[in-house]
Scaffold this motif. Sequence first.
Motif, PDB file in Angstrom:
ATOM      1  N   TYR A   8      -2.897  -6.346   2.010  1.00  0.00           N
ATOM      2  CA  TYR A   8      -2.476  -5.410   0.953  1.00  0.00           C
ATOM      3  C   TYR A   8      -1.037  -5.722   0.560  1.00  0.00           C
ATOM      4  CZ  TYR A   8      -6.145  -2.745   3.402  1.00  0.00           C
ATOM      5  OH  TYR A   8      -7.303  -2.357   4.027  1.00  0.00           O
ATOM      6  N   VAL A   9      -0.768  -5.704  -0.755  1.00  0.00           N
ATOM      7  CA  VAL A   9       0.607  -5.832  -1.230  1.00  0.00           C
ATOM      8  C   VAL A   9       0.891  -4.698  -2.214  1.00  0.00           C
ATOM      9  CG1 VAL A   9       2.209  -7.192  -2.647  1.00  0.00           C
ATOM     10  CG2 VAL A   9       0.856  -8.322  -0.886  1.00  0.00           C
ATOM     11  N   ILE A  10       2.035  -4.022  -2.007  1.00  0.00           N
ATOM     12  CA  ILE A  10       2.554  -3.057  -2.987  1.00  0.00           C
ATOM     13  C   ILE A  10       3.682  -3.771  -3.706  1.00  0.00           C
ATOM     14  CG2 ILE A  10       3.701  -0.831  -3.340  1.00  0.00           C
ATOM     15  CD1 ILE A  10       2.592  -0.025  -0.507  1.00  0.00           C
ATOM     16  N   VAL A  11       3.600  -3.910  -5.027  1.00  0.00           N
ATOM     17  CA  VAL A  11       4.713  -4.502  -5.762  1.00  0.00           C
ATOM     18  C   VAL A  11       5.491  -3.366  -6.416  1.00  0.00           C
ATOM     19  CG1 VAL A  11       3.331  -5.053  -7.829  1.00  0.00           C
ATOM     20  CG2 VAL A  11       5.447  -6.277  -7.395  1.00  0.00           C
ATOM     21  N   GLY A  12       6.740  -3.213  -5.976  1.00  0.00           N
ATOM     22  CA  GLY A  12       7.580  -2.094  -6.412  1.00  0.00           C
ATOM     23  C   GLY A  12       7.975  -1.247  -5.215  1.00  0.00           C
ATOM     24  N   GLY A  13       9.272  -1.040  -5.044  1.00  0.00           N
ATOM     25  CA  GLY A  13       9.748  -0.305  -3.866  1.00  0.00           C
ATOM     26  C   GLY A  13      10.389   1.020  -4.211  1.00  0.00           C
ATOM     27  N   GLY A  14       9.846   1.682  -5.240  1.00  0.00           N
ATOM     28  CA  GLY A  14      10.365   2.994  -5.612  1.00  0.00           C
ATOM     29  C   GLY A  14       9.659   4.112  -4.865  1.00  0.00           C
ATOM     30  N   VAL A  15       9.662   5.291  -5.458  1.00  0.00           N
ATOM     31  CA  VAL A  15       9.034   6.462  -4.838  1.00  0.00           C
ATOM     32  C   VAL A  15       7.549   6.194  -4.566  1.00  0.00           C
ATOM     33  CG1 VAL A  15       8.350   8.864  -5.238  1.00  0.00           C
ATOM     34  CG2 VAL A  15      10.658   8.118  -5.807  1.00  0.00           C
ATOM     35  N   ALA A  16       6.825   5.691  -5.572  1.00  0.00           N
ATOM     36  CA  ALA A  16       5.386   5.463  -5.405  1.00  0.00           C
ATOM     37  C   ALA A  16       5.123   4.463  -4.279  1.00  0.00           C
ATOM     38  CB  ALA A  16       4.771   4.976  -6.718  1.00  0.00           C
ATOM     39  N   GLY A  17       5.926   3.407  -4.214  1.00  0.00           N
ATOM     40  CA  GLY A  17       5.762   2.407  -3.159  1.00  0.00           C
ATOM     41  C   GLY A  17       5.933   2.994  -1.773  1.00  0.00           C
ATOM     42  N   GLY A  18       6.941   3.845  -1.627  1.00  0.00           N
ATOM     43  CA  GLY A  18       7.200   4.474  -0.324  1.00  0.00           C
ATOM     44  C   GLY A  18       6.102   5.431   0.104  1.00  0.00           C
ATOM     45  N   TYR A  19       5.632   6.248  -0.827  1.00  0.00           N
ATOM     46  CA  TYR A  19       4.565   7.203  -0.498  1.00  0.00           C
ATOM     47  C   TYR A  19       3.243   6.482  -0.248  1.00  0.00           C
ATOM     48  CZ  TYR A  19       7.396  11.381  -1.105  1.00  0.00           C
ATOM     49  OH  TYR A  19       8.342  12.354  -0.929  1.00  0.00           O
ATOM     50  N   ALA A  20       3.025   5.370  -0.964  1.00  0.00           N
ATOM     51  CA  ALA A  20       1.823   4.570  -0.704  1.00  0.00           C
ATOM     52  C   ALA A  20       1.867   4.007   0.718  1.00  0.00           C
ATOM     53  CB  ALA A  20       1.713   3.442  -1.730  1.00  0.00           C
ATOM     54  N   ALA A  21       3.039   3.525   1.131  1.00  0.00           N
ATOM     55  CA  ALA A  21       3.175   2.958   2.486  1.00  0.00           C
ATOM     56  C   ALA A  21       2.846   4.000   3.545  1.00  0.00           C
ATOM     57  CB  ALA A  21       4.597   2.435   2.681  1.00  0.00           C
ATOM     58  N   ARG A  22       3.348   5.221   3.344  1.00  0.00           N
ATOM     59  CA  ARG A  22       3.057   6.281   4.323  1.00  0.00           C
ATOM     60  C   ARG A  22       1.552   6.544   4.395  1.00  0.00           C
ATOM     61  NH1 ARG A  22       5.100  12.517   3.785  1.00  0.00           N
ATOM     62  NH2 ARG A  22       3.762  12.406   1.944  1.00  0.00           N
ATOM     63  N   GLU A  23       0.890   6.554   3.235  1.00  0.00           N
ATOM     64  CA  GLU A  23      -0.557   6.819   3.217  1.00  0.00           C
ATOM     65  C   GLU A  23      -1.336   5.659   3.849  1.00  0.00           C
ATOM     66  OE1 GLU A  23      -3.755   9.082   3.026  1.00  0.00           O
ATOM     67  OE2 GLU A  23      -1.788   9.822   2.375  1.00  0.00           O
ATOM     68  N   PHE A  24      -0.868   4.438   3.651  1.00  0.00           N
ATOM     69  CA  PHE A  24      -1.503   3.288   4.315  1.00  0.00           C
ATOM     70  C   PHE A  24      -1.495   3.484   5.835  1.00  0.00           C
ATOM     71  CE2 PHE A  24      -1.200   0.513   0.484  1.00  0.00           C
ATOM     72  CZ  PHE A  24      -2.426  -0.147   0.592  1.00  0.00           C
ATOM     73  N   VAL A  25      -0.367   3.950   6.353  1.00  0.00           N
ATOM     74  CA  VAL A  25      -0.261   4.174   7.805  1.00  0.00           C
ATOM     75  C   VAL A  25      -1.201   5.297   8.245  1.00  0.00           C
ATOM     76  CG1 VAL A  25       1.301   4.957   9.644  1.00  0.00           C
ATOM     77  CG2 VAL A  25       2.045   3.194   8.023  1.00  0.00           C
ATOM     78  N   LYS A  26      -1.231   6.384   7.460  1.00  0.00           N
ATOM     79  CA  LYS A  26      -2.150   7.495   7.773  1.00  0.00           C
ATOM     80  C   LYS A  26      -3.598   7.017   7.806  1.00  0.00           C
ATOM     81  CE  LYS A  26       0.233  11.564   5.894  1.00  0.00           C
ATOM     82  NZ  LYS A  26       0.238  12.508   4.773  1.00  0.00           N
ATOM     83  N   GLN A  27      -3.934   6.071   6.925  1.00  0.00           N
ATOM     84  CA  GLN A  27      -5.311   5.585   6.817  1.00  0.00           C
ATOM     85  C   GLN A  27      -5.636   4.518   7.863  1.00  0.00           C
ATOM     86  OE1 GLN A  27      -7.683   6.856   4.873  1.00  0.00           O
ATOM     87  NE2 GLN A  27      -6.295   8.296   3.871  1.00  0.00           N
ATOM     88  N   GLY A  28      -4.618   4.128   8.649  1.00  0.00           N
ATOM     89  CA  GLY A  28      -4.893   3.206   9.762  1.00  0.00           C
ATOM     90  C   GLY A  28      -4.678   1.743   9.456  1.00  0.00           C
ATOM     91  N   VAL A  29      -3.743   1.431   8.527  1.00  0.00           N
ATOM     92  CA  VAL A  29      -3.443   0.018   8.264  1.00  0.00           C
ATOM     93  C   VAL A  29      -2.963  -0.654   9.551  1.00  0.00           C
ATOM     94  CG1 VAL A  29      -0.989   0.265   7.625  1.00  0.00           C
ATOM     95  CG2 VAL A  29      -2.370  -1.511   6.552  1.00  0.00           C
ATOM     96  N   LYS A  30      -3.361  -1.904   9.751  1.00  0.00           N
ATOM     97  CA  LYS A  30      -2.988  -2.620  10.986  1.00  0.00           C
ATOM     98  C   LYS A  30      -1.684  -3.388  10.788  1.00  0.00           C
ATOM     99  CE  LYS A  30      -7.762  -3.242  12.613  1.00  0.00           C
ATOM    100  NZ  LYS A  30      -8.474  -2.679  11.459  1.00  0.00           N
ATOM    101  N   PRO A  31      -0.908  -3.564  11.867  1.00  0.00           N
ATOM    102  CA  PRO A  31       0.332  -4.341  11.752  1.00  0.00           C
ATOM    103  C   PRO A  31       0.059  -5.708  11.127  1.00  0.00           C
ATOM    104  CG  PRO A  31       0.219  -3.296  13.906  1.00  0.00           C
ATOM    105  CD  PRO A  31      -1.106  -3.044  13.239  1.00  0.00           C
ATOM    106  N   GLY A  32       0.934  -6.094  10.189  1.00  0.00           N
ATOM    107  CA  GLY A  32       0.800  -7.408   9.551  1.00  0.00           C
ATOM    108  C   GLY A  32      -0.050  -7.409   8.299  1.00  0.00           C
ATOM    109  N   GLU A  33      -0.758  -6.292   8.023  1.00  0.00           N
ATOM    110  CA  GLU A  33      -1.662  -6.279   6.856  1.00  0.00           C
ATOM    111  C   GLU A  33      -0.971  -5.928   5.541  1.00  0.00           C
ATOM    112  OE1 GLU A  33      -6.114  -5.264   8.557  1.00  0.00           O
ATOM    113  OE2 GLU A  33      -4.890  -3.561   7.884  1.00  0.00           O
TER     114      GLU A  33
END
Length: 433
Positions: A8-33
Amino acid sequence: MAEKSFKYVIVGGGVAGGYAAREFVKQGVKPGELAIISKEAVAPYERPALSKAYLFPEGAARLPGFHVCVGSGGERLLPEWYAEKGISLILSTEIVKADLASKTLVSAAGESFKYETLVIATGSTVLKLSDFGVQGADSKNIFYLREIDDADKLVEALKAKKNGKAVIVGGGYIGLELSAVMRLNNIEVSMVYPEPWCMPRLFTEGIAAFYEDYYKNKGVNIIKGTVAVGFDTHPNGEVKEVKLKDGRVLEADLVVVGVGARPLTTLFKGQVEEEKGGIKTDAFFKTSVPDVYAVGDVATFPMKMYGDIRRVEHVDHSRKSAEQAVKAIFASEQGKSVDEYDYLPYFYSRAFDLSWQFYGDNVGETVLFGDADPNSATHKFGTYWIKDGKIVGAFLESGSPEENKAIAKVAKVQPVASLDQLAQEGLSFASKI
């Protein structure tokens, strides 16, 4: 350079990028993905702070204090958080080419990034006066506010021009919030805008009258119905005067411009379907290209409540659309489904000791209620918008948390009401719903 690959790649490190990252972790993204690629040098932060507390003369907000997700009452995601979760936070890296067919992104430095699923969270960029060919628009001390670098330059200028004169070009969010914060810094302020009243995209004439008078009482010189057409400079290149279309000339030690923004979609032109200036998505923020999602300012999405499609530029939608897209990504991988995005438009602002919230749609007839006297000690007032006999929007200044929840509920439920009834009952109508 070696090519880097991520699931997975998020392009853009603003508010949406940060909140997406948190949700990825909640959903169980694996290290390195997961990787976030951002042209900014810092981890995602709550952008609204830049036009408010970041510029305060005392007790100013500074990083790491307002990294996401503190703006919505969540845990602060420090740079270490990304490392702990195995997320690659790739900063100071501007993507200059996106090839969606080959699932490849290329940076300005020539690095290649491959992905399986892409989240476009590129946000908006400010409109500049130079875009309109305004004479002298590249003079020194003319500022725009979008990123933390912009805010840092403005902070330095405020220190250098103590007790100086500022001209704010534009009467929207940036104009109103920056005029307030400049007065707190003891800067003499003139705010210039072409419209008949401030914040015309949202405010009615009645709402605007309160803020314009309140700002005048705070020493802001408001000049309506004209625009800046040129700038004169000192020999050192710093701005000296702002020339207005109506012939007036304003002295200025610094100028801040807030005349709107445009979504950053250029990278994807001709590769994804676009509508209303944004990238067209469905109710799960999927674009017309498989495995590509778009969130925040760049997404034009179905507004379920109103049966149309819209693009919304606001931090609340940036947060919620990012979370929705990531939930949808994981649901589709697991053969599950998530509910469609059902967004209630929400906008807010804070300036001086004022704080307003708006929910819903600002269409139809309006009724103003409450104490809208700018000289009043309480100044609690609001407006309802009524269309086809139903309340479709509600605005409230200086509401308590309970009262703000009440107007949100009214805008969501859309109860039947008459203008006379609302004029009589005011806020108590919302509190009963």
